[in-house]
Design a protein around this motif. Structure first.
Motif, PDB file in Angstrom:
ATOM      1  N   TRP A 196       0.822  -1.212   0.000  1.00 16.42           N
ATOM      2  CA  TRP A 196       0.000   0.000   0.000  1.00 16.42           C
ATOM      3  C   TRP A 196       0.858   1.265   0.000  1.00 16.42           C
ATOM      4  O   TRP A 196       0.359   2.360   0.235  1.00 16.42           O
ATOM      5  CB  TRP A 196      -0.927   0.002   1.211  1.00 16.42           C
ATOM      6  N   PRO A 199      -0.459   4.009  -2.547  1.00 13.62           N
ATOM      7  CA  PRO A 199      -1.711   4.620  -2.077  1.00 13.62           C
ATOM      8  C   PRO A 199      -1.522   5.529  -0.866  1.00 13.62           C
ATOM      9  O   PRO A 199      -2.175   6.577  -0.766  1.00 13.62           O
ATOM     10  CB  PRO A 199      -2.592   3.408  -1.745  1.00 13.62           C
ATOM     11  N   PRO A 262      -3.190  -3.859  -4.330  1.00 21.05           N
ATOM     12  CA  PRO A 262      -2.996  -4.140  -2.902  1.00 21.05           C
ATOM     13  C   PRO A 262      -4.240  -4.811  -2.333  1.00 21.05           C
ATOM     14  O   PRO A 262      -5.351  -4.284  -2.476  1.00 21.05           O
ATOM     15  CB  PRO A 262      -2.782  -2.752  -2.297  1.00 21.05           C
ATOM     16  N   CYS A 263      -4.071  -5.981  -1.728  1.00 18.77           N
ATOM     17  CA  CYS A 263      -5.233  -6.727  -1.256  1.00 18.77           C
ATOM     18  C   CYS A 263      -4.778  -7.818  -0.294  1.00 18.77           C
ATOM     19  O   CYS A 263      -3.585  -8.018  -0.079  1.00 18.77           O
ATOM     20  CB  CYS A 263      -5.985  -7.356  -2.433  1.00 18.77           C
TER      21      CYS A 263
END
Length: 363
Positions: A196, A199, A262-263
């Protein structure tokens, strides 16, 4: 009521925890984590080895510099690594050995008899290899817990379920809105958010660096013959698989790098099947069943080196990201470098310049 800290670190995985442990004695630190517990993503899904060739020659100095601390903490166990080459790949095998040997890594080039003696059931077509005796297994959970505990002892606050929702910049630093409904202020915001990272940079108004997540799959297998406890970590010079023993079972990866958002990464059946197919091309071990499978996200900057340092456009935004699949094995050296840069101190003998975010600035 707002609380103010000198530094807020985004992410409580290995990167954020190790950095906070280094900083806590000298400055006030808050670590914020979006998940219910630290280390849920990449840290908790590592294949758990320390090998100096992993990550490439420009990462090797960080791995080598981390070895002494990891040994002193008791989180390393001897393993060795064996990088195999097929018939026709002798030049690649010799180049691999030469590159890492020149860096001071202990390497031994083995012929067919040498590799077959270390990998029982080795199929034909594998002609040579490079042995790295220094390779070890890492107790990742113990290392991560050590850093979390050390950070707390130094007064670092760690908040889970408190992901970053908004970051407002002012002349006095940052005002951060968190997912737990609180607001905190700080002087410096550290981006240790792994997959992440870009982000988080966007939330803070910083230019993303192109740090991209890639999915890596691992499966735990039961095979129809005893897995030698002293089996090396076995890889190939073409980077298409690796496997290692784990408590009588086999951990296997197809060395996949599938681009991902991203997960919470999950393994794909096709990748597990691909891994088994590749294993069966290496050894004649019948696979009885897949006992467990998982996937994690490895995040890389465009040049595949980690990013440590203040953002070129904002001296209150610090990058500590892009640590690929080598973030565990380089954690001590990375934390030392990161803390030194944040505190304006000398970071030992390692040169931080190759890892600075300013390398992505277009002139």
């Amino acid at each position: 009521m707002q609380t103010r800290f000198d530094i807020v670190v985004v992410g409580a995985g290995m990167a954020g925890a190790s950095l906070a442990a280094r900083l806590g004695a000298k400055t006030s630190v808050l670590v914020i984590e979006a998940e219910e517990r630290p280390g849920y993503h990449a840290t908790g899904r590592s294949a758990a080895f320390w090998t100096e060739s992993y990550g490439g020659p420009r990462v090797q100095p960080l791995t080598a510099a981390s070895g002494a601390e990891l040994r002193a903490l008791g989180v390393l166990a001897p393993r060795s690594a064996l990088t195999l080459g097929r018939t026709g790949e002798q030049a690649e095998v010799e180049r691999f050995a030469r590159v890492y040997g020149d860096l001071g890594v202990e390497v031994h080039v083995l012929d067919r008899a040498g590799i077959a003696a270390r990998v029982p059931g080795l199929r034909g077509g594998w002609a040579s290899g490079v042995l790295e005796p220094s390779t070890c297994d890492i107790d990742v959970a113990a290392l991560h817990q050590h850093y979390l505990a050390a950070a707390r002892r130094e007064g670092v606050e760690i908040r889970c379920r408190a992901g970053l929702r908004r970051a407002t910049r002012s002349a006095h630093g940052w005002l951060l809105a968190l997912a737990d409904g609180t607001e905190v202020a700080c002087d410096v915001l550290v981006n240790a958010a792994g997959a992440w990272a870009d982000p988080v940079a966007r939330l803070a108004g910083a230019r993303p660096l192109g740090i991209a997540p890639y999915r890596r799959t691992v499966a735990q297998l039961a095979v129809g013959r005893p897995v030698p406890g002293d089996l090396p970590l076995v890889l190939d010079v073409g980077e298409t698989f690796y496997f290692k023993p784990e408590h009588g079972r086999l951990w296997l990866s197809p060395h996949d790098e599938t681009p991902s958002v991203p997960c919470d990464a999950a393994p794909e059946e096709i990748d597990v099947a691909l891994a088994i197919d590749r294993l069966e091309q290496v050894v004649d071990w019948p696979v009885e069943r897949v006992e467990h499978r998982w996937a994690g996200l490895r995040s890389f900057a465009p040049d595949r080196l980690p990013v440590y340092g203040f953002d070129p456009a904002d001296p209150a935004f610090f990058w500590f990201a892009g640590q690929g699949g080598f973030g565990i094995q380089t954690a001590p050296a990375a934390a030392m470098l990161g803390a030194a840069l944040l505190l304006g101190e000398k970071g030992g003998d390692l040169d931080p310049a190759p890892y600075g975010p300013d390398r992505f600035v277009i002139a």
